[in-house]
Scaffold this motif. Sequence first.
Motif, PDB file in Angstrom:
ATOM      1  N   ASN A   1       0.858  -1.186   0.000  1.00 36.64           N
ATOM      2  CA  ASN A   1       0.000   0.000   0.000  1.00 36.64           C
ATOM      3  C   ASN A   1       0.893   1.235   0.000  1.00 36.64           C
ATOM      4  O   ASN A   1       0.943   2.001   0.967  1.00 36.64           O
ATOM      5  N   ALA A   2       1.616   1.399  -1.120  1.00 38.96           N
ATOM      6  CA  ALA A   2       2.607   2.471  -1.209  1.00 38.96           C
ATOM      7  C   ALA A   2       1.974   3.849  -1.156  1.00 38.96           C
ATOM      8  O   ALA A   2       2.559   4.795  -0.615  1.00 38.96           O
TER       9      ALA A   2
ATOM     10  N   ILE B   1       9.755   9.914  -2.828  1.00 40.28           N
ATOM     11  CA  ILE B   1       9.745  10.070  -4.293  1.00 40.28           C
ATOM     12  C   ILE B   1       9.787   8.683  -4.967  1.00 40.28           C
ATOM     13  O   ILE B   1       9.094   8.451  -5.966  1.00 40.28           O
ATOM     14  N   SER B   2      10.570   7.762  -4.398  1.00 41.36           N
ATOM     15  CA  SER B   2      10.623   6.406  -4.964  1.00 41.36           C
ATOM     16  C   SER B   2       9.270   5.705  -4.821  1.00 41.36           C
ATOM     17  O   SER B   2       8.883   4.909  -5.688  1.00 41.36           O
ATOM     18  N   LEU B   3       8.532   6.005  -3.755  1.00 47.56           N
ATOM     19  CA  LEU B   3       7.187   5.441  -3.580  1.00 47.56           C
ATOM     20  C   LEU B   3       6.234   5.983  -4.644  1.00 47.56           C
ATOM     21  O   LEU B   3       5.424   5.240  -5.211  1.00 47.56           O
ATOM     22  N   LEU B   4       6.330   7.280  -4.903  1.00 46.85           N
ATOM     23  CA  LEU B   4       5.487   7.881  -5.944  1.00 46.85           C
ATOM     24  C   LEU B   4       5.801   7.272  -7.309  1.00 46.85           C
ATOM     25  O   LEU B   4       4.892   6.998  -8.112  1.00 46.85           O
ATOM     26  N   GLU B   5       7.091   7.048  -7.569  1.00 46.01           N
ATOM     27  CA  GLU B   5       7.493   6.423  -8.835  1.00 46.01           C
ATOM     28  C   GLU B   5       6.950   4.995  -8.913  1.00 46.01           C
ATOM     29  O   GLU B   5       6.476   4.555  -9.966  1.00 46.01           O
ATOM     30  N   GLU B   6       6.994   4.286  -7.800  1.00 41.56           N
ATOM     31  CA  GLU B   6       6.479   2.913  -7.745  1.00 41.56           C
ATOM     32  C   GLU B   6       4.980   2.874  -8.002  1.00 41.56           C
ATOM     33  O   GLU B   6       4.466   1.936  -8.626  1.00 41.56           O
ATOM     34  N   CYS B   7       4.271   3.892  -7.551  1.00 39.04           N
ATOM     35  CA  CYS B   7       2.809   3.970  -7.758  1.00 39.04           C
ATOM     36  C   CYS B   7       2.452   4.427  -9.168  1.00 39.04           C
ATOM     37  O   CYS B   7       1.261   4.433  -9.531  1.00 39.04           O
ATOM     38  N   GLY B   8       3.452   4.834  -9.942  1.00 38.15           N
ATOM     39  CA  GLY B   8       3.174   5.320 -11.295  1.00 38.15           C
ATOM     40  C   GLY B   8       2.806   6.778 -11.350  1.00 38.15           C
ATOM     41  O   GLY B   8       2.418   7.292 -12.415  1.00 38.15           O
ATOM     42  N   LEU B   9       2.926   7.503 -10.224  1.00 40.72           N
ATOM     43  CA  LEU B   9       2.605   8.937 -10.179  1.00 40.72           C
ATOM     44  C   LEU B   9       3.861   9.736 -10.542  1.00 40.72           C
ATOM     45  O   LEU B   9       4.454  10.432  -9.711  1.00 40.72           O
ATOM     46  N   LEU B  10       4.278   9.618 -11.795  1.00 40.87           N
ATOM     47  CA  LEU B  10       5.578  10.158 -12.214  1.00 40.87           C
ATOM     48  C   LEU B  10       5.585  11.688 -12.220  1.00 40.87           C
ATOM     49  O   LEU B  10       6.573  12.310 -11.810  1.00 40.87           O
ATOM     50  N   ASP B  11       4.503  12.306 -12.704  1.00 41.19           N
ATOM     51  CA  ASP B  11       4.455  13.782 -12.721  1.00 41.19           C
ATOM     52  C   ASP B  11       4.516  14.338 -11.305  1.00 41.19           C
ATOM     53  O   ASP B  11       5.218  15.327 -11.046  1.00 41.19           O
ATOM     54  N   ARG B  12       3.788  13.716 -10.408  1.00 43.65           N
ATOM     55  CA  ARG B  12       3.795  14.164  -9.012  1.00 43.65           C
ATOM     56  C   ARG B  12       5.180  13.965  -8.390  1.00 43.65           C
ATOM     57  O   ARG B  12       5.654  14.818  -7.620  1.00 43.65           O
ATOM     58  N   ALA B  13       5.831  12.855  -8.732  1.00 44.52           N
ATOM     59  CA  ALA B  13       7.179  12.594  -8.210  1.00 44.52           C
ATOM     60  C   ALA B  13       8.164  13.646  -8.705  1.00 44.52           C
ATOM     61  O   ALA B  13       9.007  14.157  -7.942  1.00 44.52           O
ATOM     62  N   LEU B  14       8.056  13.994 -10.006  1.00 43.58           N
ATOM     63  CA  LEU B  14       8.960  14.998 -10.580  1.00 43.58           C
ATOM     64  C   LEU B  14       8.723  16.369  -9.960  1.00 43.58           C
ATOM     65  O   LEU B  14       9.674  17.106  -9.661  1.00 43.58           O
ATOM     66  N   GLU B  15       7.462  16.693  -9.756  1.00 44.43           N
ATOM     67  CA  GLU B  15       7.124  17.963  -9.113  1.00 44.43           C
ATOM     68  C   GLU B  15       7.683  18.022  -7.694  1.00 44.43           C
ATOM     69  O   GLU B  15       8.236  19.046  -7.263  1.00 44.43           O
ATOM     70  N   GLU B  16       7.577  16.898  -6.987  1.00 42.72           N
ATOM     71  CA  GLU B  16       8.115  16.816  -5.617  1.00 42.72           C
ATOM     72  C   GLU B  16       9.631  17.010  -5.624  1.00 42.72           C
ATOM     73  O   GLU B  16      10.187  17.686  -4.749  1.00 42.72           O
ATOM     74  N   MET B  17      10.299  16.464  -6.623  1.00 42.41           N
ATOM     75  CA  MET B  17      11.761  16.600  -6.701  1.00 42.41           C
ATOM     76  C   MET B  17      12.163  18.052  -6.911  1.00 42.41           C
ATOM     77  O   MET B  17      13.124  18.540  -6.301  1.00 42.41           O
ATOM     78  N   HIS B  18      11.446  18.721  -7.799  1.00 42.32           N
ATOM     79  CA  HIS B  18      11.769  20.131  -8.061  1.00 42.32           C
ATOM     80  C   HIS B  18      11.517  20.993  -6.820  1.00 42.32           C
ATOM     81  O   HIS B  18      12.298  21.907  -6.525  1.00 42.32           O
ATOM     82  N   ARG B  19      10.458  20.693  -6.082  1.00 40.71           N
ATOM     83  CA  ARG B  19      10.123  21.486  -4.893  1.00 40.71           C
ATOM     84  C   ARG B  19      11.095  21.245  -3.743  1.00 40.71           C
ATOM     85  O   ARG B  19      11.407  22.148  -2.982  1.00 40.71           O
ATOM     86  N   LYS B  20      11.558  20.011  -3.606  1.00 41.31           N
ATOM     87  CA  LYS B  20      12.367  19.636  -2.431  1.00 41.31           C
ATOM     88  C   LYS B  20      13.858  19.462  -2.746  1.00 41.31           C
ATOM     89  O   LYS B  20      14.590  18.930  -1.930  1.00 41.31           O
TER      90      LYS B  20
END
Length: 889
Positions: A160-161, A196-215
């Motif tokens: 349940n990532a 971020i790796s959890l978001l990538e695992e869930c397939g939420l790639l845009d959200r993961a990329l946005e998180e990377m830019h913010r943090k």
Amino acid sequence: MGSSLPPKEANLFKVIVKSYETKQYKKGLKAADAILKKFPEHGETLSMKGLTLNCMDRKSEAYELVRRGLKNDLKSHVCWHVYGLLYRSDREYREAIKCYRNALKIDPDNIEILRDLSLLQVQMRDLTGFVETRQQLLSLKPNHRMNWIGFAVAHHLNSNALKAVDILEAYEGTLEDDYPPENEHYEHGEMLLYKISLLEECGLLDRALEEMHRKEAKIVDKLAFKEQMASIVLKLGRFEEGEKIYRSLLFMNSDNYRYFIGLQKCLGLYSEKGEYTSDEIERLDALYKSLREQYSWSSAIKRIPLDFLEGDKFREAADNYVRPLLTKGVPSLFSDLSPLYEQNGKAAILEQLFLHLEQSIKSTGCFPGSSKKQPPSTIMWTLFLVSQHYDRRGQYSLALAKIDEAIEHTPTVIDLYSIKGRILENAGDLPAAADLADEARSMDLADRYLNSECVMRMLQADQVGLAEKTAVLFTKDGDQHNNLHDMQCMWYELASGESYFRQGDLGRALKNYLAVEKHYSDMTEDQFDFHSYCLRKMTLRAYVSMLKFQNQLHSHEYFHKAAVGAIRCYIKLHDFPSKSVTEEGDEMSQLPPSQRKKMRQKQKKAEARAKKEAEERNEEDTTSGTSKSGKRQNSRPVDLDPHGKKLLQVEVPLLEATKYLKLLQSNSAKSLETHILSFEVNMRKQKILLAFQAVNHLLKLNENNPDCHRCLIKFFHKVSSLTSPETDSEKLVWNVLVAERPHISQLSGKSLIEANQSFLEKHKDSLMHRAAAAEMLYVLEPDKKLDAIMLIEDSKNTQAMGNDALVPVNIWKLEDCIAVHKLLEDVFKDHGSASRWRARCAEYFPYSTYFGGCCSSAVMCTISNNTHSPPENGIAACQDAKTVDPKNA
């Protein structure tokens, strides 16, 4: 704790707990005895004293005291907790969990017990319970970071990532100014990367990329950040952005192959199978030429093009790659080039290149087309390379000639002797290979690798005594064989087990195989300490990766080999029971049932008594080696069964085999060997449906494999010989087989004889397929034994197709020819055909001691030409090998 005691004794009880935590066991015992002098039946003190004694390896006393303490105070959570700790120390995790749950019934909000319970739950992969316990810990102590992280990881492990991401974001919301304290910046960055790796695992790639830019500013590990960013943009199809990131990563490390693969993917120039069109090859060649101008020092940039270039371009690139490494004298050059031999046509090009280089250096002292004189060592390294090439192609005479030439040129280079030993091993001269390895070892007695290689060669030659003496030269105590077990030296134990199995010593073989299995149990146990450590240190990505690795631990190659070896030992024990077990069974069978039961009870009591005495003896030895602080000093338990004789005294060997078979079936389901063993075991157990299941798995994996064909024919031949079904269960089995047989393509509309003939016609050019068909012909029609033998003897050792070499390469392999000889001798029991086969194979494999080759000439010249004295056990071992039965060589 200790609340029922007077103030003085209550303080003493606190001293016991503190002494246990600080490992001052003597002090803790003294305080416990002071309390028990006044209150001899105080349950919690008895339990704590037992726990302290357990840490001093006095287990029998510890269990007795803890059980007594629990009996005196069943409603004490301390007693239940201590009982759980005792079970945990003995790896009885399920019992420990029961104790912790009983403790929580009494004190449901005890954080320490909940924490211990959560560790056991993740250890046992009770992930649902783990989530519940971590949630309870978080609700009790929400201001503790580790509880938030633990709850998130629990949901991630429980598949349940997305919930784990929500928990981590909720934790971030509890931080002041969305930032942790000054000394926790790195840990916070690790937590963000994990999210971020959890978001990538869930397939939420845009959200993961946005998180990377913010943090980005809050993540300390910039390399991991860039690698994660590259992975995400590549998955999003933003190739230009990905190319820029991978090029910046190459600037940081131009020898990382993963970065080159990522760059090729961004440019649309990557193939998993390594297959490229001519246009793609040209583009790749241009890419790596431009990269070579930028990173001229990178060896990866020079090596990778050899994988995709072909023809003259491949030859030119290989030439440019090999020359400087020959000049430098890089011993691992052939290992680097070895994967290229799997690609069609490249082995022949490499052979021509190597021989051209050798000829040019010998005649002019320079590389072809160059006027620069090479150092004298270059020709030696070239001969070294050529000899390994011929060894790889199976041309052992040429390989030995080249390596002898190199040794004559420079007799002081250790690698030459190691490679000659390897060539002789591949050629089948195992005693000579062991002698050469010992010669190499004696040239540098401080080199552990040479020592290990020598030990391996000795074990392959069944020189177990010499191998053991050589191996212990690098152990801690010098003469302690047990150190090899303590160091988890699994390659040694596996090779020893295989050697003992070849020699028929099943007890020692089993002992070595089961020792390897014990190492894997220890590895599973070793993860326990990391459950709390990784959450505390926030190494979350590494922690989850470690848990995934542990889940697949028993699929590792070494465990597979050990389990296979143990199963084969038990099968052999079933087929040929040891004399003592057989005699004991005969005596038992003659007794009346009542006396037989009494006899078994007496035996069990005697074994229990002997075990208890051994434990007490070990405890005494340990106690005598314990310091005043209670810390254990170096003491080794006595091995009560050094030769594995007790391991042979199993009543039902196939039951033991089944334990390891289940592990293989759950962890190595894609291995043919797993299902072949399943077939062998279940046929012996008369488990018809399980044996049929194994046959089906084999056919799905590789229906053309000779062993799969054997299992298929043997199974249905066995079924056809069974009596008519009588019971309901037998009728059910029979109906299943009748219904399933038409679905097997090999048998559809054919008899077993026709299916075997069809298999032979399909694979008539393969030696091992012909041998399998011949064996099955003999099984199906015993009166056609001579025809079956003729099938084998008519086999032709043709030249290998493809990769045409300058010298013909025969297609037969030594191990296949040995297997066929054993088939003729052990199954067909035809000594005449076995002798003819031996004589025939002796021509193809003149160095093989199995087929009558002799090791003395192969080693004597090498050792006599050497400047220093020969090794102590070199020539002697070689001369002894002449008298050894070639079957055991």
